[in-house]
Structure formats: C-alpha cells, structure tokens
Design a protein around this motif. Structure first.
Motif, short mmCIF file in Angstrom:
data_model
loop_
_atom_site.label_atom_id
_atom_site.label_comp_id
_atom_site.label_asym_id
_atom_site.label_seq_id
_atom_site.Cartn_x
_atom_site.Cartn_y
_atom_site.Cartn_z
N ILE A 34 -18.94 18.08 6.20
CA ILE A 34 -17.80 17.73 7.04
C ILE A 34 -18.33 17.16 8.36
O ILE A 34 -19.12 17.80 9.05
CB ILE A 34 -16.91 18.96 7.30
CG1 ILE A 34 -16.39 19.50 5.98
CG2 ILE A 34 -15.77 18.62 8.25
CD1 ILE A 34 -15.70 20.84 6.09
N THR A 35 -17.88 15.96 8.69
CA THR A 35 -18.35 15.31 9.91
C THR A 35 -17.30 15.34 11.02
O THR A 35 -17.64 15.33 12.20
CB THR A 35 -18.74 13.85 9.65
OG1 THR A 35 -17.61 13.15 9.12
CG2 THR A 35 -19.91 13.78 8.67
N ARG A 36 -16.02 15.36 10.66
CA ARG A 36 -14.94 15.35 11.64
C ARG A 36 -13.75 16.11 11.09
O ARG A 36 -13.56 16.21 9.88
CB ARG A 36 -14.45 13.93 11.93
CG ARG A 36 -15.50 12.99 12.42
CD ARG A 36 -15.49 12.96 13.92
NE ARG A 36 -16.21 11.78 14.37
CZ ARG A 36 -17.22 11.82 15.19
NH1 ARG A 36 -17.64 12.95 15.65
NH2 ARG A 36 -17.82 10.74 15.57
N CYS A 37 -12.94 16.59 12.01
CA CYS A 37 -11.68 17.23 11.66
C CYS A 37 -10.58 16.53 12.46
O CYS A 37 -10.68 16.39 13.68
CB CYS A 37 -11.72 18.72 11.99
SG CYS A 37 -10.15 19.55 11.68
N LEU A 38 -9.56 16.10 11.76
CA LEU A 38 -8.41 15.44 12.40
C LEU A 38 -7.23 16.38 12.30
O LEU A 38 -6.85 16.80 11.22
CB LEU A 38 -8.09 14.14 11.69
CG LEU A 38 -9.27 13.19 11.45
CD1 LEU A 38 -8.84 12.03 10.56
CD2 LEU A 38 -9.81 12.67 12.76
N ASP A 71 -4.95 24.90 8.93
CA ASP A 71 -4.15 24.58 7.76
C ASP A 71 -3.41 23.26 8.00
O ASP A 71 -2.76 23.08 9.03
CB ASP A 71 -3.15 25.71 7.51
CG ASP A 71 -2.36 25.51 6.23
OD1 ASP A 71 -2.97 25.22 5.20
OD2 ASP A 71 -1.12 25.65 6.28
N GLY A 72 -3.55 22.31 7.08
CA GLY A 72 -2.91 21.01 7.20
C GLY A 72 -3.75 19.94 7.85
O GLY A 72 -3.37 18.76 7.84
N ASP A 73 -4.90 20.30 8.41
CA ASP A 73 -5.80 19.30 9.02
C ASP A 73 -6.41 18.41 7.93
O ASP A 73 -6.54 18.80 6.78
CB ASP A 73 -6.93 19.97 9.78
CG ASP A 73 -6.49 20.56 11.11
OD1 ASP A 73 -5.33 20.36 11.50
OD2 ASP A 73 -7.32 21.24 11.74
N GLU A 74 -6.81 17.22 8.35
CA GLU A 74 -7.60 16.36 7.47
C GLU A 74 -9.04 16.40 7.94
O GLU A 74 -9.31 16.37 9.15
CB GLU A 74 -7.09 14.91 7.50
CG GLU A 74 -5.79 14.68 6.77
CD GLU A 74 -4.57 14.93 7.63
OE1 GLU A 74 -4.70 14.95 8.87
OE2 GLU A 74 -3.49 15.11 7.06
N ILE A 75 -9.95 16.51 7.00
CA ILE A 75 -11.38 16.53 7.32
C ILE A 75 -12.04 15.30 6.72
O ILE A 75 -11.64 14.83 5.66
CB ILE A 75 -12.08 17.82 6.82
CG1 ILE A 75 -11.81 18.07 5.34
CG2 ILE A 75 -11.66 19.01 7.67
CD1 ILE A 75 -12.55 19.25 4.75
N ILE A 76 -13.01 14.77 7.44
CA ILE A 76 -13.79 13.65 6.94
C ILE A 76 -15.07 14.22 6.36
O ILE A 76 -15.80 14.96 7.04
CB ILE A 76 -14.07 12.64 8.07
CG1 ILE A 76 -12.76 12.09 8.61
CG2 ILE A 76 -14.98 11.51 7.56
CD1 ILE A 76 -12.91 11.16 9.78
N VAL A 77 -15.32 13.89 5.10
CA VAL A 77 -16.44 14.46 4.36
C VAL A 77 -17.39 13.33 3.93
O VAL A 77 -16.95 12.33 3.36
CB VAL A 77 -15.93 15.22 3.10
CG1 VAL A 77 -17.09 15.85 2.35
CG2 VAL A 77 -14.90 16.26 3.50
#
Length: 138
Positions: A130-134, A67-73
């Motif tokens: 989704i390629t990455r999760c920050l 919860d609150g993460d940023e994902i790169i799509v």
C-alpha cells in the motif's frame, strides 16, 4: 444618428477596438500553475502494477486507513518489514502491516498487539504494498 467623432471624448482618436477587463490583480497562484492536475503522475509509480482497492473494516484505524477508504496498491514494490500490504490469507483478503523477525513472518493489525504468525500450512498471497490511502473528508 450621430457619427463616431461626435461621441468620442476630446483628445481621443479612433482606432482598433480592444476589450479591456480590469478585475483586480493577477492571481499569485498563476506563477505556479503548470497544467492540469495529473493524479497518475502524483500517486502512481508503475501504472501497470498499480491498482486501487476499497477497504472494508476497521482493523487499521491507527494507521489512518478507515472503512470505505480507497488504497493505492503497487504490486511491483518489494515487501519489507513494517510495510502495509494487501494479502490473501487462507482465502481472506486483509490489509495488514508485514512483520518479520528472524525467519518468522507475521501480519499485524491495529486491533491486536500481537501479529498473526504465518505457518507452512497457510495459503498466503501478497497482492502488493500500500503506497497511499485516499479517504473522504467529512
């Protein structure tokens, strides 16, 4: 006032002034520095088709998405079995793992051992892979 020759140590000559600053040894990391850190180059393969979204919810904790993460799509990537996707299912935005078995397609969350199977009546739009999760390190 004394002249310059009278304050110089014996054997020294007067010449151009150079500032020398001895602060230890040079950093070994200097050999590996190749300019600034460009996150677009490191994290984004297709700038036109890639965007960042903030996640809300706890359905994908086991996959490392909190919860609150940023994902790169990335919208340009093909959806394959097992990939993490952002999908709109009947108007609800979801982060799920794409599951295919034969002609059946399902969306799997970490909260349920069984995927939600898609039917002909479902309104489904895949926004991207989704390629990455920050996420923040707290």
């Amino acid at each position: 006032m004394r002249d310059a020759e009278s304050v110089m140590p014996p054997g020294a000559t007067q010449g151009p002034v150079q500032a020398v600053s001895a602060m230890g040894f040079p950093s070994p990391a200097r050999d590996y520095f190749d300019g600034g850190l460009d996150l677009n180059r490191l994290l984004v393969h297709d700038r036109v088709a890639t965007f960042i979204m903030r996640v809300s919810g706890h359905s994908m904790h086991s996959a490392g998405i909190y919860d609150g993460d940023e994902i790169i799509v990335d919208r340009a990537l093909l959806v394959k079995h097992g990939t993490m996707v952002v999908v709109s299912l009947n108007g609800q935005m979801l982060v799920r793992r794409w599951q295919t078995e034969g002609s059946h397609v399902g969306l799997l969350s970490d909260e349920s051992p069984l995927p939600v199977l898609l039917t002909e009546g479902d309104e489904v739009e895949v926004f991207g892979v989704i390629t990455r999760c920050l996420h923040y390190v707290r």
